[in-house]
Design a protein around this motif. Structure first.
Motif, PDB file in Angstrom:
ATOM      1  N   ILE A  28      -5.592   2.706   4.348  1.00  0.00           N
ATOM      2  CA  ILE A  28      -6.989   2.892   3.945  1.00  0.00           C
ATOM      3  C   ILE A  28      -7.202   2.364   2.525  1.00  0.00           C
ATOM      4  O   ILE A  28      -8.220   1.718   2.227  1.00  0.00           O
ATOM      5  N   ASN A  29      -6.243   2.601   1.643  1.00  0.00           N
ATOM      6  CA  ASN A  29      -6.357   2.070   0.278  1.00  0.00           C
ATOM      7  C   ASN A  29      -6.365   0.544   0.285  1.00  0.00           C
ATOM      8  O   ASN A  29      -7.109  -0.091  -0.472  1.00  0.00           O
ATOM      9  N   VAL A  73       1.883   0.573   7.605  1.00  0.00           N
ATOM     10  CA  VAL A  73       1.774   1.917   8.178  1.00  0.00           C
ATOM     11  C   VAL A  73       3.154   2.541   8.326  1.00  0.00           C
ATOM     12  O   VAL A  73       3.363   3.727   8.012  1.00  0.00           O
ATOM     13  N   ALA A  77     -12.459   4.736   8.873  1.00  0.00           N
ATOM     14  CA  ALA A  77     -12.722   5.024   7.460  1.00  0.00           C
ATOM     15  C   ALA A  77     -13.016   3.747   6.681  1.00  0.00           C
ATOM     16  O   ALA A  77     -13.885   3.733   5.795  1.00  0.00           O
ATOM     17  N   GLY A 131       2.466   4.676   5.342  1.00  0.00           N
ATOM     18  CA  GLY A 131       1.565   5.629   5.969  1.00  0.00           C
ATOM     19  C   GLY A 131       0.110   5.188   6.008  1.00  0.00           C
ATOM     20  O   GLY A 131      -0.275   4.163   5.435  1.00  0.00           O
ATOM     21  N   ARG A 132      -0.693   6.024   6.682  1.00  0.00           N
ATOM     22  CA  ARG A 132      -2.092   5.681   6.930  1.00  0.00           C
ATOM     23  C   ARG A 132      -2.924   5.624   5.645  1.00  0.00           C
ATOM     24  O   ARG A 132      -3.813   4.784   5.519  1.00  0.00           O
ATOM     25  N   ASN A 133      -2.634   6.499   4.701  1.00  0.00           N
ATOM     26  CA  ASN A 133      -3.407   6.469   3.452  1.00  0.00           C
ATOM     27  C   ASN A 133      -3.256   5.138   2.725  1.00  0.00           C
ATOM     28  O   ASN A 133      -4.207   4.633   2.116  1.00  0.00           O
ATOM     29  N   ALA A 134      -2.063   4.580   2.786  1.00  0.00           N
ATOM     30  CA  ALA A 134      -1.843   3.276   2.158  1.00  0.00           C
ATOM     31  C   ALA A 134      -2.676   2.203   2.862  1.00  0.00           C
ATOM     32  O   ALA A 134      -3.196   1.281   2.220  1.00  0.00           O
TER      33      ALA A 134
END
Length: 340
Positions: free
Chosen positions: A201-202, A192, A237, A196-199
Motif C-alpha cells: 500500500i505504501n 508482499v 486501498a 507484507g501488505r502495508n509495504a
C-alpha cells in the motif's frame, strides 16, 4: 453531461448546432441529442443512438424516464431535441418523444433535424425562418467553432474516434507494456512476500504521487512506472486513494486516458473507471460512457464502474460530489432516485 461551466454565446439554431460537437466531444451521426437549458444557459447535453424503425415505441418508453431525470437533476426547465439523420429515421422518434417530454412539464423550445448540411424545425412552420427544404449551415465557418477552439475545446470526427482515443495500445507499445507488466507482477509478489501488505500500500501511494506530479507537469510515466501502477491499482486501498485524488482537471483526464490506453487490457478496469469518474465530474458524458465500457470489458463485475454507471443513469449532476468523499451521502442519493 453537465455544462454549467460553459459560456458560449448561442443566438440561433445554427450556433447551437455548431456548438453541439464541442458539448459532446465529437460530431454526432445517426443520433438523438437532448439539450437542457436553465434560462439561457446550457445545463446538460446527452446523446443516444437512434433506434431501429421497428423499435421506436419501446425505445422511447425506455429512454424518456432517464432523460426526464437528467433534465430535472440539472434543473433544466427548457429542452431542445436534435435528431441527426434522414427524415425517415428522425420523424417517428420526434413524433413519439416530444409529446412525452412536454407532458412532464418540460418546455420544448425547438425540435430540429440535421440532414446533409441542413437543419429542419418540427415546431416552426414559418417559411421565412424555417423553409420547407431546410436551412443550410456550415459549422466549420461558425464563430461558435472558433470560440470553442480558442477556449481549448475539441471535437473528434465521430464517436468511433473517441472510442479509439482510449482503445488498447497495439504493436510495439503493446509488447513493451506486456513485458513491463510481467516484471511488475513479479515485483509485487516479491514485495508482499518480503515486506507484507502495508509495504504494498505504501508503494502504491508513492507511485500514485509520482503519477500525479508527472501528469500535472504535462509529462507521462515510463512503461515500467505505468505497469507498476496498474498492478497496484486493483488493491482497493490504493484505488480509493487514486479515486480521492481524482477530480475534473484536464490533466486528470489526460492522465487516466493515457494509463487506460497503455495498460495491459486485463488491468484496465481501475484506470478506466477513474477516467470515467474524471470525465463525469468534468461534464464529459460521452467519454465517461466509453471509459465505463473499457472498464467493464476488462472486469464485468468491477464495483467502481457500476457505481459511476449508476450515477450517470440516475441523471445525477457531477455537483453531487462537490466536497466529496462522502460515500454515505452518495448512496442515499442513489437509493432516493431508485425509489422515486
Amino acid at each position: 453531461m453537465d455544462h454549467s461551466h460553459d459560456r458560449v454565446p448561442i443566438t440561433s439554431p445554427a450556433d447551437l448546432l455548431a456548438a453541439v460537437p464541442y458539448l459532446l466531444g465529437f460530431h454526432p451521426t445517426d443520433s438523438l441529442v437532448l439539450i437542457g437549458l436553465t434560462g439561457p444557459r446550457v445545463a446538460v447535453a446527452t446523446r443516444t443512438d437512434l433506434p431501429h424503425p421497428d423499435d421506436v415505441a419501446a425505445w422511447v418508453d425506455e429512454l424518456t424516464p432517464s432523460q426526464i431525470r437528467t433534465l430535472h437533476q440539472a434543473t433544466a426547465d427548457t429542452a431542445i431535441v436534435i435528431g441527426y439523420g434522414p427524415a425517415a429515421a428522425i420523424t417517428p422518434v420526434m413524433d413519439a418523444l416530444n409529446p412525452r417530454l412536454t407532458a412532464t412539464g418540460i418546455d420544448l423550445f425547438d425540435a430540429l433535424r440535421v440532414t446533409d448540411g441542413r437543419y429542419f424545425s418540427y415546431l416552426c412552420q414559418n417559411p421565412a425562418c424555417c423553409p420547407a427544404d431546410g436551412t443550410p449551415f456550415d459549422p466549420h465557418r461558425s464563430d461558435i467553432t472558433m470560440h470553442a477552439i480558442v477556449a481549448g475545446c475539441h471535437a473528434l470526427p465521430d464517436r468511433d474516434a473517441l472510442v479509439a482515443s482510449i482503445a488498447p495500445a497495439t504493436g510495439p507499445a503493446r509488447t513493451a507494456i506486456t513485458r513491463a507488466t510481467t516484471r511488475a507482477k513479479a515485483h509485487r509478489s516479491a514485495l508482499v512476500r518480503d515486506a507484507g501488505r502495508n509495504a504494498l500500500i505504501n508503494a502504491g501511494a508513492d507511485m500514485l504521487r509520482t503519477a500525479l506530479t508527472r501528469y500535472a507537469n504535462a509529462r507521462t510515466l515510463t512503461d515500467d512506472e505505468l505497469a507498476w501502477l496498474t498492478v497496484l491499482l486493483p488493491v482497493t486501498a490504493i484505488r480509493d486513494a487514486a479515486w480521492q485524488a481524482t477530480d475534473s482537471q484536464p490533466w486528470h483526464l489526460a492522465m487516466w486516458a493515457d494509463i487506460t490506453r497503455r495498460a495491459d487490457p486485463a488491468l484496465a478496469a481501475p484506470p478506466a473507471a477513474l477516467l470515467a469518474f474524471a470525465a463525469w465530474r468534468r461534464g464529459d458524458g460521452a467519454l465517461a460512457s466509453i471509459a465505463l465500457d473499457r472498464a467493464l470489458a476488462a472486469n464485468p463485475t468491477y464495483s467502481l464502474a457500476h457505481l459511476i454507471d449508476q450515477l450517470i443513469r440516475a441523471g445525477l449532476p457531477s455537483s453531487v460530489l462537490d466536497g466529496w468523499p462522502d460515500l454515505d451521502q452518495l448512496h442515499l442519493r442513489l437509493l432516493g432516485d431508485a425509489d422515486a
